[in-house]
Design an enzyme around this catalytic site. Structure first.
Site, PDB file in Angstrom:
ATOM      1  N   ASP A   7     -67.764 -43.966  -6.695  1.00 26.73           N
ATOM      2  CA  ASP A   7     -66.943 -45.058  -6.181  1.00 26.73           C
ATOM      3  C   ASP A   7     -67.238 -46.258  -7.067  1.00 26.73           C
ATOM      4  O   ASP A   7     -68.215 -46.974  -6.853  1.00 26.73           O
ATOM      5  CB  ASP A   7     -67.302 -45.359  -4.720  1.00 26.73           C
ATOM      6  CG  ASP A   7     -66.525 -46.539  -4.177  1.00 26.73           C
ATOM      7  OD1 ASP A   7     -65.351 -46.707  -4.555  1.00 26.73           O
ATOM      8  OD2 ASP A   7     -67.098 -47.299  -3.375  1.00 26.73           O
ATOM      9  N   GLU A  67     -62.931 -42.250  -7.510  1.00 24.36           N
ATOM     10  CA  GLU A  67     -61.881 -42.904  -6.725  1.00 24.36           C
ATOM     11  C   GLU A  67     -61.000 -43.723  -7.659  1.00 24.36           C
ATOM     12  O   GLU A  67     -61.487 -44.386  -8.570  1.00 24.36           O
ATOM     13  CB  GLU A  67     -62.512 -43.799  -5.656  1.00 24.36           C
ATOM     14  CG  GLU A  67     -61.528 -44.267  -4.622  1.00 24.36           C
ATOM     15  CD  GLU A  67     -62.207 -44.871  -3.421  1.00 24.36           C
ATOM     16  OE1 GLU A  67     -61.920 -44.433  -2.302  1.00 24.36           O
ATOM     17  OE2 GLU A  67     -63.026 -45.799  -3.599  1.00 24.36           O
ATOM     18  N   ASP A 139     -71.074 -48.134  -0.546  1.00 20.54           N
ATOM     19  CA  ASP A 139     -70.508 -47.588  -1.781  1.00 20.54           C
ATOM     20  C   ASP A 139     -70.948 -46.139  -1.976  1.00 20.54           C
ATOM     21  O   ASP A 139     -70.173 -45.302  -2.456  1.00 20.54           O
ATOM     22  CB  ASP A 139     -70.904 -48.449  -2.984  1.00 20.54           C
ATOM     23  CG  ASP A 139     -70.364 -49.860  -2.854  1.00 20.54           C
ATOM     24  OD1 ASP A 139     -69.132 -50.013  -2.779  1.00 20.54           O
ATOM     25  OD2 ASP A 139     -71.168 -50.808  -2.804  1.00 20.54           O
TER      26      ASP A 139
END
Length: 158
Positions: A7, A67, A139
Site C-alpha cells: 500500500d 494498490e 497501512d
C-alpha cells in the site's frame, strides 16, 4: 505461494506478506516503511526503495500486488503518492516478481463485499481471515488486504 501486498505512500508504505496453500491463507508478516519528511524527495524515495528491497529479500515472495493510485483533492499529494507507487512497482519488478495492481474499491469489495467499506471493516475482516494477526498499522492492514485480494483473484488474474 508467498504473496506480498504493498500500500504505497510517501510518508508510510504498508507491506503485508501472506502464504497461500490451496484455499488456505496464513499471515507471514506485515509492517510499514516510514520516510523522514525532512529529507529531500529523492532521499525519501531511495530510503523507501532500500527498505522494500530488504523486506522482499527477507520474505522471498513469489508474487506481488500493489494498490492503484486514487486521485486526492490535492494534486501534490497525488503526485507524491505516484512517486511512492513507482518505487513499489520498481522494487517488485527488480526482484523479478509478477506484479498485479488492484483498485482500492476492488480490494474493499474482495475483503468485505462492498467497495465502500471503511478501514475498521477491513481490519475486522483481516482478523477473521488471518486469525491472531497483529497489525503494524493501518497501512500494513491495507497491504495485507491487497495481498489477500491477489490470492483470491490469482486464477482469474492470469
Amino acid at each position: 505461494m508467498i504473496i506480498i501486498g504493498l500500500d504505497p505512500g510517501l510518508t508510510a508504505t504498508g507491506w503485508g506478506v501472506i502464504a497461500k496453500a490451496g484455499s488456505r491463507l496464513s499471515h507471514v508478516a506485515n509492517g510499514q516503511v516510514r520516510t523522514d519528511a525532512a529529507l529531500p524527495l529523492p532521499d525519501r524515495l531511495a530510503a523507501l526503495d532500500a527498505a522494500l528491497a530488504e523486506v522482499i529479500a527477507r520474505h522471498r515472495p513469489d508474487a506481488g500486488a500493489v494498490e492503484e493510485v486514487f486521485v486526492n483533492v490535492n494534486p501534490q499529494s497525488t503526485l507524491k503518492l505516484g512517486h511512492a507507487r513507482g518505487v513499489a512497482l520498481l522494487a517488485l519488478a527488480r526482484a523479478g516478481l509478477p506484479v498485479a495492481e488492484y483498485a482500492t474499491k476492488l480490494v474493499k469489495k474482495a475483503l468485505v463485499g462492498t467497495g465502500g467499506a471503511d478501514k475498521k471493516q477491513i481490519q475486522a475482516m483481516l482478523g477473521v481471515l488471518l486469525p491472531g494477526v497483529r497489525l503494524a498499522g493501518p497501512d500494513a492492514a491495507d497491504a495485507l488486504a491487497v495481498a489477500i485480494t491477489h490470492a483470491h483473484l490469482l486464477g482469474s488474474h492470469r
